[in-house]
Design an enzyme around this catalytic site. Sequence first.
Site, mmCIF file in Angstrom:
data_model
loop_
_atom_site.group_PDB
_atom_site.id
_atom_site.type_symbol
_atom_site.label_atom_id
_atom_site.label_comp_id
_atom_site.label_asym_id
_atom_site.label_seq_id
_atom_site.Cartn_x
_atom_site.Cartn_y
_atom_site.Cartn_z
ATOM 1 C CB THR A 12 49.901 16.082 15.058
ATOM 2 O OG1 THR A 12 50.338 15.027 14.562
ATOM 3 C CG2 THR A 12 48.713 16.088 16.035
ATOM 4 C CG ASP A 90 56.264 11.531 12.958
ATOM 5 O OD1 ASP A 90 56.486 11.252 14.303
ATOM 6 O OD2 ASP A 90 55.528 11.058 12.256
HETATM 7 N N1 ASP Z 1 52.902 12.027 12.055
HETATM 8 C C1 ASP Z 1 52.996 13.374 12.343
HETATM 9 C C2 ASP Z 1 54.024 14.257 11.528
HETATM 10 O O1 ASP Z 1 55.097 14.321 12.003
HETATM 11 C C3 ASP Z 1 53.216 13.485 13.944
HETATM 12 C C4 ASP Z 1 53.091 14.875 14.585
HETATM 13 O O2 ASP Z 1 52.881 15.819 14.032
HETATM 14 O O3 ASP Z 1 53.147 14.957 15.907
HETATM 15 O O4 ASP Z 1 53.518 15.068 10.787
#
Ligand code: ASP
Length: 336
Positions: A12, A90
């Site tokens: 993210t 994640d």
């Molecule tokens: N889906 C994202 C990831 O794990 C969530 C995040 O980075 O907070 O890459």
Amino acid sequence: MSKILIIHTGGTIGMTKTPEGYKPDGTYFKDAVFHMDSLKAEKMPEWDFLELDPLLDSSRMGLKEWNRIGRLIADHYTSYDGFVILHGTDTMAYSASALSFMLKGLKKPVILTGSQIPLCEVRSDGRDNLITSMLIAGEGRVKEVCIYFGGLLLRGNRASKYSATGMQAFESPNYPILAKAGIYVQYNESAFLKERDEDFEFVAFKDVPIGMIKIFPGFRFELFESLLTEKLKGIVVETFGSGNIPDDNGVLIPMLRKAKEKGVIFVVCSQCPQATVDMDAYEAGSALKKAGALSGRDMTSEAAVAKLYYLFSVCEDAERIKEAMEQDLRGEMSVN
Ligand code: ASP
């Protein structure tokens, strides 16, 4: 002046909005980082920046990426005083666990961080997470693989993602935090990993078939028999409480014994984030022990999976793997 290496892997923190949702955007992120005045401040360590290609949402990361990140750290180990790995939240706890085993004899900080809100958004938590991780990596007091997130520095192989929305996304329920960042970074040195007298070595993981099962009320053990072939090397069983399982109707022990003969290793972890597995505590846990399952004690499931990969990558002897599985190798489990 210390020098650190930032490795951007995706997640993210470096994403921008697309019609399909947030997606890694290397061009935007690199530009934003290189234009961030705070990163050029006098107090900051010197830094270089590398990125993985492709940048990934961490839900798409696995063994190949763990090996690539580990290899990058190893290749640059002598040139830098510390490393900051920008990673999606994640699967950050899985990658941190994997790196803790891969980087044997590590004597420098490796800090994984990311954010809940992308850096491109006004309320992003990425800025503080990045800056504080860089300071911690530059200071070099903690010499292990850690996660820094939302003001807390946690041992990587003790951490789990706890919140998909809160700014304090990780917790370490079975081990004290290593530092708290308020006005000052307050280190809890007594919780640091004790330095071991071994040379630094990078151990790449082999692509070993590992599984994980979560037990639930009404679980029908016999349905999983077909999974337990010689193709599977190790399996983490997430049980209730301190290692308890539902009534197995007499199928579990013969089934596990058969699997054991095929060389499958069973590790019991708990579904309770705060727990220590003790298969002797209740009669309901004794079947697993009788069948030869190993206790994961207070290890997270993330650490147990990574430890299985590691042990199967360095050793072929099932008995030695079993012995090492119940020992503390990188501060991932409490042994008394
Ligand atoms: N889906 C994202 C990831 O794990 C969530 C995040 O980075 O907070 O890459």
